[in-house]
Design a protein around this motif. Structure first.
Motif, short mmCIF file in Angstrom:
data_model
loop_
_atom_site.label_atom_id
_atom_site.label_comp_id
_atom_site.label_asym_id
_atom_site.label_seq_id
_atom_site.Cartn_x
_atom_site.Cartn_y
_atom_site.Cartn_z
N LEU A 188 22.47 -22.07 -0.39
CA LEU A 188 22.75 -21.16 0.72
C LEU A 188 21.48 -20.76 1.48
N SER A 189 20.34 -20.75 0.79
CA SER A 189 19.09 -20.39 1.47
C SER A 189 18.67 -21.46 2.47
N ILE A 190 18.97 -22.71 2.17
CA ILE A 190 18.51 -23.81 3.03
C ILE A 190 19.13 -23.73 4.43
N PHE A 200 11.53 -18.90 2.06
CA PHE A 200 10.79 -17.83 1.38
C PHE A 200 11.27 -16.44 1.81
N ILE A 201 11.36 -16.21 3.11
CA ILE A 201 11.66 -14.85 3.56
C ILE A 201 13.13 -14.48 3.37
N TRP A 202 14.03 -15.46 3.23
CA TRP A 202 15.46 -15.17 3.14
C TRP A 202 16.03 -15.25 1.73
N HIS A 203 15.35 -15.91 0.80
CA HIS A 203 16.04 -16.29 -0.44
C HIS A 203 16.46 -15.10 -1.30
N LEU A 204 15.69 -14.01 -1.30
CA LEU A 204 16.09 -12.87 -2.13
C LEU A 204 17.28 -12.13 -1.54
N ALA A 205 17.39 -12.10 -0.24
CA ALA A 205 18.59 -11.52 0.37
C ALA A 205 19.81 -12.38 0.04
N VAL A 206 19.62 -13.70 0.09
CA VAL A 206 20.72 -14.61 -0.29
C VAL A 206 21.07 -14.41 -1.76
N LEU A 207 20.05 -14.33 -2.62
CA LEU A 207 20.30 -14.13 -4.04
C LEU A 207 21.07 -12.85 -4.31
N ALA A 208 20.74 -11.78 -3.59
CA ALA A 208 21.45 -10.51 -3.77
C ALA A 208 22.93 -10.64 -3.43
N MET A 209 23.28 -11.57 -2.53
CA MET A 209 24.68 -11.76 -2.16
C MET A 209 25.39 -12.76 -3.07
N VAL A 210 24.63 -13.65 -3.71
CA VAL A 210 25.24 -14.65 -4.59
C VAL A 210 25.91 -13.97 -5.78
N PHE A 211 25.29 -12.95 -6.34
CA PHE A 211 25.85 -12.30 -7.52
C PHE A 211 27.26 -11.77 -7.28
N PHE A 218 0.81 -1.21 0.00
CA PHE A 218 0.00 0.00 0.00
C PHE A 218 0.85 1.27 0.00
N VAL A 219 2.12 1.16 0.33
CA VAL A 219 2.99 2.33 0.48
C VAL A 219 3.96 2.36 -0.70
N PRO A 220 3.99 3.42 -1.47
CA PRO A 220 4.83 3.47 -2.68
C PRO A 220 6.31 3.26 -2.38
N LEU A 221 6.97 2.50 -3.25
CA LEU A 221 8.42 2.33 -3.26
C LEU A 221 8.98 1.79 -1.94
N THR A 222 8.25 0.89 -1.30
CA THR A 222 8.76 0.30 -0.06
C THR A 222 9.02 -1.21 -0.21
N LEU A 223 8.75 -1.78 -1.39
CA LEU A 223 9.17 -3.16 -1.66
C LEU A 223 10.64 -3.10 -2.06
N THR A 224 11.50 -3.17 -1.08
CA THR A 224 12.91 -2.85 -1.28
C THR A 224 13.72 -4.09 -1.64
N GLU A 225 14.94 -3.87 -2.11
CA GLU A 225 15.82 -4.96 -2.53
C GLU A 225 15.99 -5.99 -1.41
N GLY A 226 15.96 -7.25 -1.81
CA GLY A 226 16.10 -8.34 -0.85
C GLY A 226 14.80 -8.75 -0.20
N MET A 227 13.73 -7.97 -0.42
CA MET A 227 12.45 -8.28 0.21
C MET A 227 11.26 -8.00 -0.70
N THR A 228 11.47 -7.94 -2.01
CA THR A 228 10.34 -7.65 -2.90
C THR A 228 9.31 -8.78 -2.89
N GLN A 229 9.72 -9.99 -2.51
CA GLN A 229 8.77 -11.10 -2.47
C GLN A 229 7.75 -10.95 -1.35
N MET A 230 7.98 -10.02 -0.44
CA MET A 230 7.10 -9.90 0.73
C MET A 230 5.73 -9.35 0.38
#
Length: 376
Positions: free
Chosen positions: A351-353, A318-329, A135-147
């Motif tokens: 690494l997410s497991i 689910f809650i950690w995998h995008l943060a992990v993905l951001a570090m894998v690159f 509901f709040v603009p531009l708050t789906l931030t990197e590492g947590m857009t899946q939320m």
């Protein structure tokens, strides 16, 4: 045999027991979500053929929503037929808070503090901590857009007791009307994407709960069927190949332009609703045999110890995998959107497991045990 007695004879084990295959399906859904996010961030989702397939693994969100609908609605469906009693609203909300919030807040704090590019002002913090980021603009931030999907799920948690109250008089012989009511509500919700609802800039109303009611309702209808008398649906679910073919067909159609354009291009309203319908069909077809078929307790793959462990850790995955993905690159020297899909996928899963396992052991399981102790 009375309807209540017949329902009880079928439902008492699933109601009071643990259905292992559903835990394995939860693991499958968690890995599917990683697949679709890795495909997008490596550019694999843009490939001509496989891109549509990888991208449409986002329908595993429908499985999560249907699982929630089934598990949380089942006590109300049973109570309507004189089988046990549902939790009080207070205990229900307490259990949901302990299940979702502590582990989630750990992710939010650590990601916003330490993941480069994920920080923000107080609005980012407040929106993410309160799960109102859709509901709040531009708050789906990197590492947590899946939320966004967790925000939708929490909205469903809040609505469920109200839905149970509205349908409280549909009990006994009137319980047969509960499935038609759920079907009508789902059909009405398919108009959601067409409604001209004003939203704040950079937010979209098709990311809100009403748009996803059919995915939750798929599980709620399954819950109603599971505690009722044997029907043609039970007999159909005994034919796993037929139901499996329905699931494959729904997924295949979802990977066509019928369910929207490739990538993150916003679909037309009719395409959005086609995707919602296909997701509901897919989720029901995957879950129903595990619940309704006579052999639902003997699925060799989904009930394998590895799948059961991954299912227990699926929320953490689910809650950690995008943060992990951001570090894998950066760790593996791979630039985003420049390929290396399989390498990035394998490393993100691997690494997410353990991160998810730590989340379960240190946060989620202690909270679960706390709730169990409070019941004694």
């Amino acid at each position: 045999m009375s309807t209540t007695t017949e329902a009880l004879s079928r439902a008492v084990v699933p109601l009071r027991g643990f259905i292992p295959s559903l835990e394995g399906m939860r693991a499958f859904a968690a890995i599917g979500i990683i697949v679709t996010h890795v495909a997008f961030q490596t550019g694999a989702a843009s490939s001509p053929v496989m891109g549509r397939i990888w991208g449409r693994f986002d329908l595993t969100v429908a499985i999560f929503f249907a699982l929630s609908g089934f598990l949380l609605w089942r006590p109300h469906a049973a109570q309507a037929r004189g089988i046990g009693r549902a939790q009080s609203a207070g205990r229900y909300f307490y259990s949901r808070v302990l299940r979702i919030v502590p582990a989630y807040w750990v992710v939010v704090v650590l990601v916003l503090l330490f993941l480069p590019g994920a920080g923000g002002d107080y609005r980012v913090w407040m929106a993410n901590l309160s799960l109102t980021q859709v509901f709040v603009p531009l708050t789906l931030t990197e590492g947590m857009t899946q939320m966004w999907s967790l925000s939708v799920e929490v909205a469903f948690y809040l609505l469920l007791p109200l839905a149970a109250f509205v349908m409280v008089k549909l009990r006994g012989s009137a319980a047969r009307l509960r499935i038609p009511v759920l079907a009508v509500v789902s059909a009405i919700s398919l108009s959601w994407a067409f409604l001209p609802i004003a939203t704040a800039p950079n937010t979209h109303h098709d990311n809100w709960l009403p748009g996803y009611i059919p995915w939750f309702a798929a599980g709620m209808v399954l819950a109603e069927i599971s505690v009722g008398p044997i029907t043609w649906v039970h007999r159909l679910c005994s034919h796993r190949r037929i139901v499996g073919a329905i699931a494959v067909l729904a997924f295949a159609l979802s990977a066509t332009p019928l369910a929207g354009p490739q990538g993150l291009v916003r679909p037309e309203p009719w395409q959005y609703e086609v995707k919602i319908v296909l997701g509901a069909v897919l989720a029901f077809a995957l879950l129903a045999p595990l619940v309704l078929a006579d052999d639902h307790r003997h699925h060799r793959v989904l009930e394998h110890p590895v799948m059961l462990a991954l299912g227990r850790w699926s929320y953490g995955i689910f809650i950690w995998h995008l943060a992990v993905l951001a570090m894998v690159f950066p760790v593996f020297g791979v630039a985003p959107f420049q390929g290396h899909f399989w390498l990035v996928l394998c490393m993100t899963v691997a690494l997410s497991i353990p991160v998810a396992a730590a989340s379960y052991a240190l946060v989620e399981d202690p909270m679960r045990k706390r709730f169990s102790r409070s019941r004694q």
